[in-house]
Design an enzyme around this catalytic site. Sequence first.
Site, PDB file in Angstrom:
ATOM      1  N   GLY A 225      12.997 -11.323  -8.651  1.00  0.00           N
ATOM      2  CA  GLY A 225      13.238  -9.886  -8.591  1.00  0.00           C
ATOM      3  C   GLY A 225      12.647  -9.140  -9.753  1.00  0.00           C
ATOM      4  O   GLY A 225      11.471  -8.786  -9.752  1.00  0.00           O
ATOM      5  N   ARG A 226      13.464  -8.923 -10.796  1.00  0.00           N
ATOM      6  CA  ARG A 226      13.054  -8.095 -11.919  1.00  0.00           C
ATOM      7  C   ARG A 226      11.818  -8.609 -12.644  1.00  0.00           C
ATOM      8  O   ARG A 226      11.071  -7.831 -13.235  1.00  0.00           O
ATOM      9  CB  ARG A 226      14.230  -7.946 -12.902  1.00  0.00           C
ATOM     10  CG  ARG A 226      15.277  -6.966 -12.410  1.00  0.00           C
ATOM     11  CD  ARG A 226      16.559  -7.060 -13.221  1.00  0.00           C
ATOM     12  NE  ARG A 226      17.391  -8.173 -12.802  1.00  0.00           N
ATOM     13  CZ  ARG A 226      18.583  -8.451 -13.322  1.00  0.00           C
ATOM     14  NH1 ARG A 226      19.078  -7.686 -14.292  1.00  0.00           N
ATOM     15  NH2 ARG A 226      19.288  -9.469 -12.875  1.00  0.00           N
TER      16      ARG A 226
ATOM     17  N   LYS B 198      24.692  -9.607   3.199  1.00  0.00           N
ATOM     18  CA  LYS B 198      25.791 -10.576   3.049  1.00  0.00           C
ATOM     19  C   LYS B 198      27.000 -10.146   3.884  1.00  0.00           C
ATOM     20  O   LYS B 198      28.099  -9.920   3.378  1.00  0.00           O
ATOM     21  CB  LYS B 198      26.170 -10.770   1.581  1.00  0.00           C
ATOM     22  CG  LYS B 198      25.041 -11.336   0.720  1.00  0.00           C
ATOM     23  CD  LYS B 198      25.508 -11.607  -0.697  1.00  0.00           C
ATOM     24  CE  LYS B 198      24.392 -12.225  -1.525  1.00  0.00           C
ATOM     25  NZ  LYS B 198      23.318 -11.255  -1.832  1.00  0.00           N
TER      26      LYS B 198
ATOM     27  N   GLN C  47      24.018 -13.312 -14.269  1.00  0.00           N
ATOM     28  CA  GLN C  47      22.948 -13.903 -13.464  1.00  0.00           C
ATOM     29  C   GLN C  47      22.270 -15.003 -14.280  1.00  0.00           C
ATOM     30  O   GLN C  47      21.826 -14.776 -15.399  1.00  0.00           O
ATOM     31  CB  GLN C  47      21.912 -12.847 -13.081  1.00  0.00           C
ATOM     32  CG  GLN C  47      20.659 -13.405 -12.410  1.00  0.00           C
ATOM     33  CD  GLN C  47      20.941 -14.016 -11.051  1.00  0.00           C
ATOM     34  OE1 GLN C  47      21.485 -13.380 -10.182  1.00  0.00           O
ATOM     35  NE2 GLN C  47      20.575 -15.263 -10.882  1.00  0.00           N
TER      36      GLN C  47
END
Length: 468
Positions: free
Chosen positions: A439-440, A303, A419
């Site tokens: 992701g997780r 980013k 999130q």
Amino acid sequence: MNEKLRDFCVSLYKMGCIKFGQFTLKSGRESTFYIDLRQLISFPILMDELCSMLTSLLYERDVKFDTICGVPYTALPVSTLMSVKTNKPMVLRRKEAKAYGTKQLVEGKYKEGNKCIIVEDVISTGSSILETVADVESVGMVVKDIFAIVDREEGGLQTLINRGYSVHCLYSVSQILKILKNENIITADMIEKIQADKAKHTSPLISIPVNRGKLSFENRIALSKCPAAVKLFTIMAQKSTNLCLAADVLDIKKILQLADEVGPLICIFKIHADIIENYSDKERDELKNIATRHNFMIMEDRKLADIGNTVRMQFNQISKWANLITVHSIPGFGVLEAIKNAENFNPDVGVFLVAELSSENNLITPDYTKKTMALAEKYSTLVAGIVCQFPTAFTNPGFIQMTPGVNIEESIVNDSLGQQYNTPAKVIVERKADIAVVGRGIVNSSNPADIAEKYRQKLWAAYLSRVQ
């Protein structure tokens, strides 16, 4: 033409809704006549009469529909009255999604598959109508019929017909001019001048983006100007996957193991190199070899958001091993200009601009998102895609939408740090994501490959249902 239409046309002229002179239209060009129906809201009897005529036209054409949507803003009160007269639900399409609450672009009660008619005041190029159609279709409704008060006869109606829509108008400009001449309001010379002016500007609608959500990845390859996007579209189509794994872990050994195990199932392997321990040139080369072997792209989720000179140096280093790099647009055009002019610039490395975030209470506004997309269009050979949450962020089918915050468990909606999560079907079908970031849900499982395959299957099935 019946007496009601004739009398109503004369009333429009007397109210000042039909004007003659020199006017600048929305498109920027000059015109010798202007049709402004916004004043109708101050005349309830005439509004009622207008909506009765439109409703009668709707029944005469035997149009079957479930909902009504007016093109913002002049057609909104018209569609509201038509909704009341037909006892059919109305939905409201916003020009921009709210930055708070539900953040919906289309408000109201509707179901996927509902037939929705679009109502407009004046058809010129048809661009406003097509923008509304795209947003209505993006939430799963079907548009077949468009109703308008006036067709300016400047190519918009034919463009809509060519795209498969049935268009129903109360008047054309030629009919309006004929009525006003018969009533001795205008002369034949005025009509000749207006028609000549109109003929000069009649042309097919210029590039209005197609509904990218309905296009296959294969068909969108030719619509992209960015080599990295072309490669990514190709990988997705070849491997039947729109899954990106976010490997946000510290241990380089675990990262390499994950890449090897899950590599056959993904199109992008996303990392944060600055948090990885012992990430040396040797490990970077090994990750690149795994990516080549399993045919996926490496994304560095850095980013970038600094002054041009700093970004140029960062990009030079990252582009040695990453295929894709995330970039914030907050510094303005300088950040992309710096990348474009970086030393040893590799055109096969693409940028994903961050237009929206998945974290709760983030400070990105709709205006920021809009300006980010303007930058993307300007640097379309460099920008491969957009990181965003909603389909309203962009319509250009050459860009790839990547949406984070995906979890296969519907019961999981957020974590303790803000999130927010959505299901694969919601992200791909409703929000029109091309790639979902997980992701997780995969990384923390005891068998990442098995879980990744479940995600891949659900995400790909959602994509196939969307493009059918």
